[in-house]
Scaffold this motif. Structure first.
Motif, PDB file in Angstrom:
ATOM      1  N   SER A  17      -4.926  -3.756   3.930  1.00 49.16           N
ATOM      2  CA  SER A  17      -3.984  -4.890   3.448  1.00 49.16           C
ATOM      3  C   SER A  17      -4.623  -6.537   3.365  1.00 49.16           C
ATOM      4  O   SER A  17      -5.768  -6.339   3.097  1.00 49.16           O
ATOM      5  CB  SER A  17      -3.031  -5.119   4.834  1.00 49.16           C
ATOM      6  N   LEU A  47      -6.783   8.676  -3.006  1.00 50.14           N
ATOM      7  CA  LEU A  47      -7.100   7.351  -2.556  1.00 50.14           C
ATOM      8  C   LEU A  47      -8.357   6.946  -2.582  1.00 50.14           C
ATOM      9  O   LEU A  47      -9.025   5.818  -2.925  1.00 50.14           O
ATOM     10  CB  LEU A  47      -6.680   6.982  -0.914  1.00 50.14           C
ATOM     11  N   ASN A  62      -4.514   4.520   4.122  1.00 51.35           N
ATOM     12  CA  ASN A  62      -4.000   4.465   2.617  1.00 51.35           C
ATOM     13  C   ASN A  62      -4.339   3.237   2.270  1.00 51.35           C
ATOM     14  O   ASN A  62      -3.645   2.725   1.047  1.00 51.35           O
ATOM     15  CB  ASN A  62      -2.642   5.001   2.226  1.00 51.35           C
ATOM     16  N   GLY A  63      -5.069   2.628   2.737  1.00 50.35           N
ATOM     17  CA  GLY A  63      -5.508   1.167   2.139  1.00 50.35           C
ATOM     18  C   GLY A  63      -5.885   0.133   3.140  1.00 50.35           C
ATOM     19  O   GLY A  63      -5.771   0.461   4.281  1.00 50.35           O
ATOM     20  N   GLU A  76       2.052   1.903  -3.536  1.00 46.01           N
ATOM     21  CA  GLU A  76       0.874   2.353  -4.326  1.00 46.01           C
ATOM     22  C   GLU A  76       0.728   3.986  -4.077  1.00 46.01           C
ATOM     23  O   GLU A  76       0.320   4.581  -4.843  1.00 46.01           O
ATOM     24  CB  GLU A  76      -0.318   1.554  -4.045  1.00 46.01           C
ATOM     25  N   SER A  77       0.855   4.196  -2.890  1.00 48.61           N
ATOM     26  CA  SER A  77       0.633   5.614  -2.408  1.00 48.61           C
ATOM     27  C   SER A  77       1.695   6.664  -2.976  1.00 48.61           C
ATOM     28  O   SER A  77       1.352   7.826  -3.339  1.00 48.61           O
ATOM     29  CB  SER A  77       0.525   5.649  -0.920  1.00 48.61           C
ATOM     30  N   GLN A 124     -14.795   0.801   3.919  1.00 45.80           N
ATOM     31  CA  GLN A 124     -14.487  -0.728   3.804  1.00 45.80           C
ATOM     32  C   GLN A 124     -14.496  -1.510   5.006  1.00 45.80           C
ATOM     33  O   GLN A 124     -14.390  -2.635   4.839  1.00 45.80           O
ATOM     34  CB  GLN A 124     -13.016  -1.065   3.275  1.00 45.80           C
ATOM     35  N   ILE A 160     -11.577   4.910   2.917  1.00 43.80           N
ATOM     36  CA  ILE A 160     -10.961   3.809   3.302  1.00 43.80           C
ATOM     37  C   ILE A 160     -11.892   3.302   4.346  1.00 43.80           C
ATOM     38  O   ILE A 160     -12.115   1.966   4.352  1.00 43.80           O
ATOM     39  CB  ILE A 160      -9.470   3.808   3.821  1.00 43.80           C
ATOM     40  N   SER A 175      -9.210   5.988  -5.939  1.00 43.33           N
ATOM     41  CA  SER A 175      -8.398   4.626  -6.338  1.00 43.33           C
ATOM     42  C   SER A 175      -9.289   3.464  -5.599  1.00 43.33           C
ATOM     43  O   SER A 175      -9.639   2.649  -6.264  1.00 43.33           O
ATOM     44  CB  SER A 175      -7.181   4.773  -5.723  1.00 43.33           C
ATOM     45  N   TRP A 176      -9.693   3.834  -4.288  1.00 39.95           N
ATOM     46  CA  TRP A 176     -10.586   2.805  -3.560  1.00 39.95           C
ATOM     47  C   TRP A 176     -11.981   2.922  -3.555  1.00 39.95           C
ATOM     48  O   TRP A 176     -12.898   2.291  -3.280  1.00 39.95           O
ATOM     49  CB  TRP A 176     -10.326   2.972  -2.265  1.00 39.95           C
ATOM     50  N   ARG A 192       0.795  -1.247   0.035  1.00 41.52           N
ATOM     51  CA  ARG A 192      -0.020   0.026   0.147  1.00 41.52           C
ATOM     52  C   ARG A 192       0.848   1.441   0.150  1.00 41.52           C
ATOM     53  O   ARG A 192       0.368   2.123  -0.564  1.00 41.52           O
ATOM     54  CB  ARG A 192      -0.850  -0.036   1.169  1.00 41.52           C
TER      55      ARG A 192
END
Length: 505
Positions: free
Chosen positions: A455, A486, A452-453, A288-289, A497, A494, A489-490, A285
């Motif tokens: 895992s 982000l 930032n995401g 990617e960031s 999720q 976050i 992207s997501w 992650r």
């Protein structure tokens, strides 16, 4: 079905309050209802102040109707870490030695929160005297991570982070001595900011390590953190370490960053904070960031800070030494718990020993013993004095790095949230959770963690941004830009999720 007000950002709540589409009483009650529904499982709060919060909300609603000029966050509820003293509200620092203590005064940051008209929902759980990385060392039981109730929410400010992540509060205040705002932020999918040392008053914070402690915001967005930071920050003559300068324009920086333009920004990747011990999903992650930041126009380069590898060892000598001194006041004589020896004469020395034996938990005792030893005659220079020399070297690493780049970045924590109990019997393994966050506290520079995401294990990870002292606005510009990228992207925040918590009727 009616809208869930607790899912709004603090900035959105503030806008709706101004527009008159919602009242502070409605917002406050919605969060109190949420606390009642889920906090039995999460245990983010040690004390809930429903009556006081609603009284503040009613007052703000009346003042708004009367046309008063109010603070932008007036009427938005907030939670406060239980290491920050609050007049008329219990403050325990997560310890039995302060059980039931009600302070006669407010911390400066609490005064500012009250003056701005934010209803205080209550006090959040924490590791005892902020000593821990998991909020398992609270004398009142652990807090659980809303993403997975069998896992830790980080520490020592796990209660504040969990409250925000569980939508029990839109804003919270934490304290960060070695990462206790940023590391919980990383493992709960929230935004956590450690301001420049002295940027937010420490007056009214129950001290752990006076040269390291710093209060700061815990929120769900970078903009919300900027709004809260501007409220609680600024000079305080009652704090001798308070910076006698105005804060930089933090909210403006966050809004500028959200435009997605980082052209001209030079970002340094700290090579010493991305090696062995970092979980593969955390590293993925992070990479990617970095790509996202490059796509926003930033230049990303590697920077070496060679003395960072010694920061953990230095920190765990400096902190226990200062804690040993600061906690000497809890002696059973003046306030808090008083315990008398089970048998034999009742002397001051024996009362102190009985009180501290009963009132302090194992982790606090461990650090007091270590700190007292490090400060003792014959060992001071070898341990505490040497640790302070390493601290100077870490500060010089930062100075050299910031001559090359505008900000430094790294993963916030080496792993995602571990299971409750997994590291309680291994203090050294627990301490390693703070390896990436500690250098900022040793140097006094500001740091921000933004989620930032997620895992591969389905748990959130954090991205840390560090800036030079008094350049906190850089954190908000980079953090807000990454946050916006982000979300694209997501497909949304976050935190969206995270699995839904079971709501108790």
């Amino acid at each position: 079905m009616s809208e869930d007000l607790t899912r709004l950002t603090a900035a959105d709540m503030a806008a709706r309050l101004v527009a008159g589409t919602v009242t502070s009483v409605e917002l406050t009650q919605a969060h109190l209802d949420r606390i009642a529904a889920v906090d039995g499982d999460v245990h983010a709060f040690l004390h809930v102040s429903a009556d006081d919060a609603l009284a503040t909300a009613r007052d703000i609603d009346a003042r708004r109707v009367a046309g008063e000029d109010l603070h932008p966050l007036a009427g938005v509820p907030i939670a406060i870490k239980d290491v920050v003293v609050t007049r008329g509200m219990p403050t325990t620092a997560g310890s039995k030695i302060l059980e039931g203590w009600v302070p006669p005064y407010d911390a400066t940051l609490v005064e500012r929160v009250r003056a701005a008209g934010l209803p205080i929902l209550g006090k959040t759980n924490m590791d005892e005297f902020a000593m821990g990385s998991s909020t398992e060392h609270s004398a009142y039981g652990p807090t659980r991570n809303p993403w997975d109730l069998d896992r830790i929410p980080g520490g020592s400010g796990g209660g504040s982070a969990a409250a925000v992540a569980a939508f029990e509060a839109p804003l919270a205040v934490g304290t960060d001595t070695g990462g206790s705002i940023r590391q919980p932020g990383a493992v709960t999918g929230t935004v956590g900011v450690k301001p420049t040392y002295g940027g937010v008053s420490r007056y009214g914070l129950i001290a752990l390590a006076s040269s390291l402690d710093q209060a700061g915001p815990v929120t769900r967005t970078v903009l919300d953190s900027a709004l809260l930071h501007e409220l609680i920050g600024g000079h305080d003559p009652r704090d001798s370490t308070s910076i006698a300068e105005d804060l930089p324009p933090l909210v403006d920086a966050a809004r500028r960053g959200a435009s997605g333009d980082l052209r001209g920004m030079r970002i340094g990747v700290v090579t010493e904070l991305d090696g062995d011990g970092y979980q593969e999903g955390v590293r993925a992650r992070f990479a990617e960031s970095l790509d996202l930041l490059r796509g926003l126009g930033a230049e990303v380069v590697e920077v070496s800070c060679p003395h960072f590898e010694y920061a953990l060892g230095a920190y765990y000598l400096i902190l226990p030494s200062e804690a040993s001194s600061n906690l000497a006041k809890f002696d059973g004589m003046r306030f808090g718990l008083r315990a008398e020896p089970a048998e034999g004469p009742v002397t001051a020395e024996r009362v102190m020993a009985a009180t501290r034996g009963q009132g302090f938990g194992d982790e606090v005792k461990r650090r007091i013993i270590l700190g007292t030893y490090a400060l003792s005659a014959g060992y001071y220079d070898a341990y505490y004095g040497s640790a302070q020399k390493v601290r100077t070297l870490v500060q010089r690493d930062f100075d050299a790095a910031f001559e090359q780049v505008d900000v430094l970045v790294s993963p916030t924590a080496p792993t995602t949230a571990f299971e409750l109990g997994a590291k309680l019997d291994d203090p050294l393994a627990m301490y390693l959770n703070d390896v990436a966050t500690i250098p900022a506290n040793l140097a006094g520079v500001p740091g921000l963690s933004v989620p930032n995401g997620v895992s591969d294990d389905g748990l959130p990870v954090g991205f840390q941004v560090l800036a030079p002292a008094k350049a906190d606005d850089r954190l908000y510009r980079v953090g807000a830009a990454l946050e916006r990228a982000l979300e694209t992207s997501w497909g949304g925040p976050i935190l969206a999720q995270a699995p839904e918590l079971e709501v108790k009727p």
